[in-house]
Design a protein around this motif. Structure first.
Motif, PDB file in Angstrom:
ATOM      1  N   ARG A 342      -3.547   1.844 -11.257  1.00 57.83           N
ATOM      2  CA  ARG A 342      -4.585   2.865 -11.141  1.00 57.83           C
ATOM      3  C   ARG A 342      -5.390   2.675  -9.855  1.00 57.83           C
ATOM      4  O   ARG A 342      -5.720   3.654  -9.163  1.00 57.83           O
ATOM      5  CB  ARG A 342      -5.498   2.796 -12.358  1.00 57.83           C
ATOM      6  CG  ARG A 342      -6.448   3.965 -12.464  1.00 57.83           C
ATOM      7  CD  ARG A 342      -7.334   3.855 -13.680  1.00 57.83           C
ATOM      8  NE  ARG A 342      -6.545   3.856 -14.896  1.00 57.83           N
ATOM      9  CZ  ARG A 342      -6.469   2.835 -15.739  1.00 57.83           C
ATOM     10  NH1 ARG A 342      -7.114   1.709 -15.476  1.00 57.83           N
ATOM     11  NH2 ARG A 342      -5.750   2.930 -16.834  1.00 57.83           N
ATOM     12  N   LEU A 343      -5.694   1.434  -9.524  1.00 54.25           N
ATOM     13  CA  LEU A 343      -6.419   1.161  -8.284  1.00 54.25           C
ATOM     14  C   LEU A 343      -5.572   1.512  -7.061  1.00 54.25           C
ATOM     15  O   LEU A 343      -6.069   2.102  -6.088  1.00 54.25           O
ATOM     16  CB  LEU A 343      -6.828  -0.311  -8.241  1.00 54.25           C
ATOM     17  CG  LEU A 343      -7.855  -0.770  -9.280  1.00 54.25           C
ATOM     18  CD1 LEU A 343      -8.030  -2.275  -9.225  1.00 54.25           C
ATOM     19  CD2 LEU A 343      -9.182  -0.076  -9.066  1.00 54.25           C
ATOM     20  N   PHE A 344      -4.299   1.151  -7.098  1.00 53.14           N
ATOM     21  CA  PHE A 344      -3.429   1.430  -5.960  1.00 53.14           C
ATOM     22  C   PHE A 344      -3.205   2.934  -5.794  1.00 53.14           C
ATOM     23  O   PHE A 344      -3.126   3.444  -4.665  1.00 53.14           O
ATOM     24  CB  PHE A 344      -2.094   0.706  -6.143  1.00 53.14           C
ATOM     25  CG  PHE A 344      -1.108   0.959  -5.047  1.00 53.14           C
ATOM     26  CD1 PHE A 344      -1.338   0.486  -3.764  1.00 53.14           C
ATOM     27  CD2 PHE A 344       0.042   1.677  -5.297  1.00 53.14           C
ATOM     28  CE1 PHE A 344      -0.426   0.735  -2.742  1.00 53.14           C
ATOM     29  CE2 PHE A 344       0.956   1.925  -4.293  1.00 53.14           C
ATOM     30  CZ  PHE A 344       0.717   1.448  -3.004  1.00 53.14           C
ATOM     31  N   LEU A 345      -3.109   3.665  -6.885  1.00 50.13           N
ATOM     32  CA  LEU A 345      -2.895   5.109  -6.806  1.00 50.13           C
ATOM     33  C   LEU A 345      -4.066   5.822  -6.159  1.00 50.13           C
ATOM     34  O   LEU A 345      -3.895   6.812  -5.441  1.00 50.13           O
ATOM     35  CB  LEU A 345      -2.642   5.683  -8.199  1.00 50.13           C
ATOM     36  CG  LEU A 345      -1.291   5.389  -8.830  1.00 50.13           C
ATOM     37  CD1 LEU A 345      -1.197   6.023 -10.203  1.00 50.13           C
ATOM     38  CD2 LEU A 345      -0.170   5.891  -7.957  1.00 50.13           C
ATOM     39  N   GLY A 350      -5.390   9.229  -1.594  1.00 47.86           N
ATOM     40  CA  GLY A 350      -6.218   9.520  -0.430  1.00 47.86           C
ATOM     41  C   GLY A 350      -5.402   9.556   0.854  1.00 47.86           C
ATOM     42  O   GLY A 350      -5.661  10.376   1.750  1.00 47.86           O
ATOM     43  N   PHE A 351      -4.418   8.678   0.989  1.00 49.97           N
ATOM     44  CA  PHE A 351      -3.576   8.658   2.175  1.00 49.97           C
ATOM     45  C   PHE A 351      -2.692   9.913   2.254  1.00 49.97           C
ATOM     46  O   PHE A 351      -2.541  10.525   3.313  1.00 49.97           O
ATOM     47  CB  PHE A 351      -2.700   7.406   2.171  1.00 49.97           C
ATOM     48  CG  PHE A 351      -1.707   7.346   3.280  1.00 49.97           C
ATOM     49  CD1 PHE A 351      -2.091   6.958   4.554  1.00 49.97           C
ATOM     50  CD2 PHE A 351      -0.378   7.697   3.054  1.00 49.97           C
ATOM     51  CE1 PHE A 351      -1.161   6.908   5.589  1.00 49.97           C
ATOM     52  CE2 PHE A 351       0.549   7.646   4.077  1.00 49.97           C
ATOM     53  CZ  PHE A 351       0.155   7.252   5.355  1.00 49.97           C
ATOM     54  N   ILE A 352      -2.116  10.316   1.108  1.00 50.90           N
ATOM     55  CA  ILE A 352      -1.221  11.476   1.107  1.00 50.90           C
ATOM     56  C   ILE A 352      -1.982  12.758   1.403  1.00 50.90           C
ATOM     57  O   ILE A 352      -1.443  13.686   2.024  1.00 50.90           O
ATOM     58  CB  ILE A 352      -0.476  11.556  -0.242  1.00 50.90           C
ATOM     59  CG1 ILE A 352       0.488  10.371  -0.383  1.00 50.90           C
ATOM     60  CG2 ILE A 352       0.289  12.857  -0.379  1.00 50.90           C
ATOM     61  CD1 ILE A 352       1.223  10.323  -1.692  1.00 50.90           C
ATOM     62  N   GLN A 353      -3.232  12.841   0.980  1.00 48.04           N
ATOM     63  CA  GLN A 353      -4.027  14.036   1.244  1.00 48.04           C
ATOM     64  C   GLN A 353      -4.190  14.275   2.740  1.00 48.04           C
ATOM     65  O   GLN A 353      -4.360  15.423   3.181  1.00 48.04           O
ATOM     66  CB  GLN A 353      -5.413  13.900   0.584  1.00 48.04           C
ATOM     67  CG  GLN A 353      -5.414  14.025  -0.917  1.00 48.04           C
ATOM     68  CD  GLN A 353      -5.123  15.445  -1.376  1.00 48.04           C
ATOM     69  OE1 GLN A 353      -5.426  16.407  -0.685  1.00 48.04           O
ATOM     70  NE2 GLN A 353      -4.539  15.569  -2.566  1.00 48.04           N
ATOM     71  N   PRO A 399       2.584   4.506   6.528  1.00 53.93           N
ATOM     72  CA  PRO A 399       3.467   5.406   7.295  1.00 53.93           C
ATOM     73  C   PRO A 399       4.853   4.820   7.516  1.00 53.93           C
ATOM     74  O   PRO A 399       5.871   5.537   7.408  1.00 53.93           O
ATOM     75  CB  PRO A 399       2.705   5.602   8.612  1.00 53.93           C
ATOM     76  CG  PRO A 399       1.279   5.356   8.255  1.00 53.93           C
ATOM     77  CD  PRO A 399       1.311   4.287   7.213  1.00 53.93           C
ATOM     78  N   ARG A 400       4.900   3.547   7.835  1.00 56.37           N
ATOM     79  CA  ARG A 400       6.203   2.906   8.061  1.00 56.37           C
ATOM     80  C   ARG A 400       7.001   2.824   6.760  1.00 56.37           C
ATOM     81  O   ARG A 400       8.225   3.034   6.751  1.00 56.37           O
ATOM     82  CB  ARG A 400       5.982   1.513   8.625  1.00 56.37           C
ATOM     83  CG  ARG A 400       7.271   0.759   8.952  1.00 56.37           C
ATOM     84  CD  ARG A 400       6.971  -0.511   9.724  1.00 56.37           C
ATOM     85  NE  ARG A 400       8.170  -1.317   9.869  1.00 56.37           N
ATOM     86  CZ  ARG A 400       8.581  -2.230   8.997  1.00 56.37           C
ATOM     87  NH1 ARG A 400       7.870  -2.450   7.898  1.00 56.37           N
ATOM     88  NH2 ARG A 400       9.684  -2.923   9.203  1.00 56.37           N
TER      89      ARG A 400
END
Length: 670
Positions: A342-345, A350-353, A399-400
């Motif tokens: 849950r914390l990692f998601l 936020g990154f995918i947005q 990204p990598r």
């Protein structure tokens, strides 16, 4: 109060009792009572009559009425004691122990009252079974005896009966007269199992006879008799109502007592288990599955827990606690993995947005099963990775990781193509390359295949596993993309139809990409479906491929034709008109501003309400999501029929050359 030992019970002996061995002495003194009162019995109660009477009375006085009644029917000696007048204090004390029954009714003594309330036998035929207690009549009868004793409605008339004439003639002899029918409140009544009032024929006939005599005499005596009788019946009925309600009350009280005794025993066992070092296990059971202990055969009992009983059951309970320890550790492991995921998601979302809306990114489960991410989630320490800051080190490498995932899956798709090597990645971009998943019949192009939802659905096998990968998948209700490697295959039928459509556009099937087709965005007419009355069926290129597959399945060859400029404008206008009125509730569109997914009509309302956009534009305010179906509305589009255009060429003007493909654009040579 218990009777003093200085007094002896005077029991009238029958001739058979004088010769029997269980005879009770007529007189005695306090000094010799313990030596002279000797009863001989058999079984576990053989020593009971040999006890002093004051002790017996003290013991029996703590019993309930049904227990005293059963005890009086065990041996003749005990019956002689309990049925004597001097034992009335035992019965009174027993009835005080049963607060549900009302007081002693008129006409019955304590043993008779207990026999009526608790005896398992019919008062008429003495058979055991299910009986109905008619409290107003002080009778316990079976169904057969109830019918034979003529207990039936006393006020019915012939018009209310469904009897034949012969049956009515038999019943009418037992019915009371007119006076009794007018004074029905003078009779006792009870409720049958069919919820009908029951009256006694004998009582009705007797009261009717008295009323007839009084009716001829003094009217005051008649009225006085009726008032007195009515008052007495009201008292009897009130007592009967209370006694009728005593049964359910007693059952509820006994159930509460059993539950309290079981709860007390369970609490005592839990306390002993805590003393053995199983406090966490007991707490785990109480929080997750309290029935594990409550329904356990050794725990679910009303017997008070003693040291001896505990010593006998302790080995089995310790074995149970050891199995609970394993389950508790697995539960803690699941909870820890779920919390870390849950914390990692939250970081991953936020990154995918911030990524482009049309970019194909791996699902959360695909990232969680990566080796270094999985190692962080599966860390054995209970204190590690408990905050979002613990996972911030992964943000720079996302990204990598995403790029490596796309490359890996692309190589897997290339391996499915017949006759193509891993270096020929441009083949995936062609407008004729399609795949299919085992859950869909629709062709899926690249890169949509990487974002297809069916390929990440959680299979049933994961729910029955306990390893960490299965737990990670279960927590997210999904599994890695094409996890078993058998859910994606190449779709040659779609490739054949796509080549037909591309050739109909006059393009090279070996070089034209899906982006090229989108740039041209042609309108095509299916010549096989052209009809003078119905019109011409026209399609965009993706829907044309689906339509061509339909004809190919029927064994028909392709026949596509590009629309002229005028036909394309007419098709575009018809599409705009029908598209705004069609209804499709699939969430195929994505808002560019907030990434909200919904249907076309809902998207327009969303943009108007949430973003104040009244006239949204596609590609600017909303787009089709990456995994959107090829079969998009409106469907179908039918243009009015018109004969093919005939183009007259000037003899001096050279004929136009066909379309040629050059690089990534389509050009027309002069």
């Amino acid at each position: 109060m218990p009777r003093s030992t200085s007094k002896r019970a005077v029991v009238k002996e029958s001739p058979s009792q004088k010769k029997g061995k269980g005879r009770v002495a007529s007189t005695s003194t306090a000094q010799t009572s313990s030596a002279t009162r000797r009863f001989r019995g058999r079984g576990q109660l053989k020593m009971l009559p040999e006890m002093p009477l004051d002790i017996l009375f003290e013991i029996f006085g703590r019993l309930d009425p049904p227990d005293v009644l059963r005890l009086a029917r065990t041996t003749k000696d005990l019956r002689n004691v309990l049925m004597s007048r001097s034992a009335r204090s035992i019965w009174k004390s027993a009835f005080l122990n049963d607060p549900d029954l009302p007081g002693l009714p008129e006409g019955l003594n304590e043993p008779q009252y207990a026999n009526l309330a608790f005896s398992p036998h019919c008062n008429s035929c003495f058979t055991a079974g299910e009986h109905t207690i008619l409290w107003a009549f002080q009778l316990r009868l079976c169904q057969k005896c109830m019918e034979e004793r003529c207990v039936t409605p006393a006020y019915i008339s012939y018009s209310h009966l469904d009897f034949s004439f012969d049956e009515w003639h038999k019943v009418s002899k037992k019915l009371p007269g007119k006076l009794m029918s007018e004074n029905i409140s003078l009779l006792r009544h009870a409720m049958s199992s069919a919820h009908r009032f029951l009256y006694s024929h004998e009582e009705a006939a007797e009261i009717n006879e008295q009323l007839a005599k009084l009716k001829k005499g003094d009217p005051k005596k008649f009225d006085g008799f009726c008032d007195e009788r009515r008052e007495r019946v009201e008292g009897i009925q009130a007592h009967a109502t209370q006694a009728q309600m005593a049964g359910p009350k007693r059952l509820a009280r006994m159930q509460r007592m059993r539950e309290e005794a079981q709860e007390k025993r369970r609490n005592a066992i839990c306390e002993r288990l805590r003393e053995l070092g199983y406090a966490d296990e007991v707490e785990f059971i109480n929080d997750t599955r309290p029935e594990m202990l409550s329904e356990y055969s050794l725990v679910k009992s009303e017997i008070v827990l003693t040291d001896r009983v505990w010593d006998n059951m302790r080995p089995r309970l310790v074995e149970l606690m050891q199995s609970v320890t394993e389950k508790m550790q697995r539960r803690k492991r699941k909870s820890l993995l779920k919390k870390r995921q849950r914390l990692f998601l939250s970081i991953l979302q936020g990154f995918i947005q911030a990524r482009p809306i049309d970019e194909v990114n791996p699902r959360a489960i695909d990232v969680c099963v990566l080796s270094h991410v999985k190692a962080m989630l599966e860390d054995d320490s209970m204190d590690a990775y408990t905050t979002e800051e613990s996972f911030q080190a992964l943000v720079d490498g996302l990204p990598r990781m995403f790029e490596e995932w796309r490359e890996s899956k692309t190589l897997g798709l290339l391996a499915l193509l017949p006759g193509h090597n891993k270096d020929d990645s441009d083949f995936l971009l062609r407008a004729t390359t399609y795949f299919r998943c085992d859950g869909c019949s629709e062709p899926i192009a690249y890169p949509r295949i990487l974002a297809h939802a069916c390929l990440t659905e959680l299979q049933h096998g994961h729910r029955n596993r306990e390893d960490d990968v299965a737990l990670l998948c279960t927590n997210l209700d999904s599994e890695p993309w094409n996890y078993d490697g058998k859910r994606v295959s190449y779709y040659p039928a779609a490739e054949a139809s796509a080549k037909s459509v591309v050739r109909g556009c006059g393009l090279d099937v070996n070089m034209t990409t899906a982006r090229d087709m989108n740039d041209v965005n042609p309108w095509l007419e299916c010549l096989r479906c052209s009809h003078k009355a119905k019109g011409r069926a026209v399609f965009r290129w993706r829907k044309a491929i689906l339509h061509d597959m339909y004809h190919a399945a029927a064994g028909q060859t392709y026949a596509w034709r590009l629309l002229s400029d005028a036909g394309a404008e007419a098709a575009e206008a018809l599409q705009q008109k029908t598209f705004e009125t069609c209804y499709n509730d699939l969430p195929e569109y994505v808002c560019i501003r907030c990434r909200h997914q919904c249907s076309f009509l809902q998207m327009r309302a969303h943009l108007r309400i949430s973003h104040s956009i009244d006239n949204p534009e596609v590609e600017e305010d909303y787009v089709l999501r990456v995994d959107a179906s090829m079969d998009q509305p409106p469907f179908p589009l039918m243009l009015p029929y018109s004969p093919p255009e005939v183009i007259e060429l000037d003899e001096d003007e050279p004929a136009p050359k066909p379309l040629k493909y050059s690089g990534r654009s389509i050009v027309i040579d002069d």
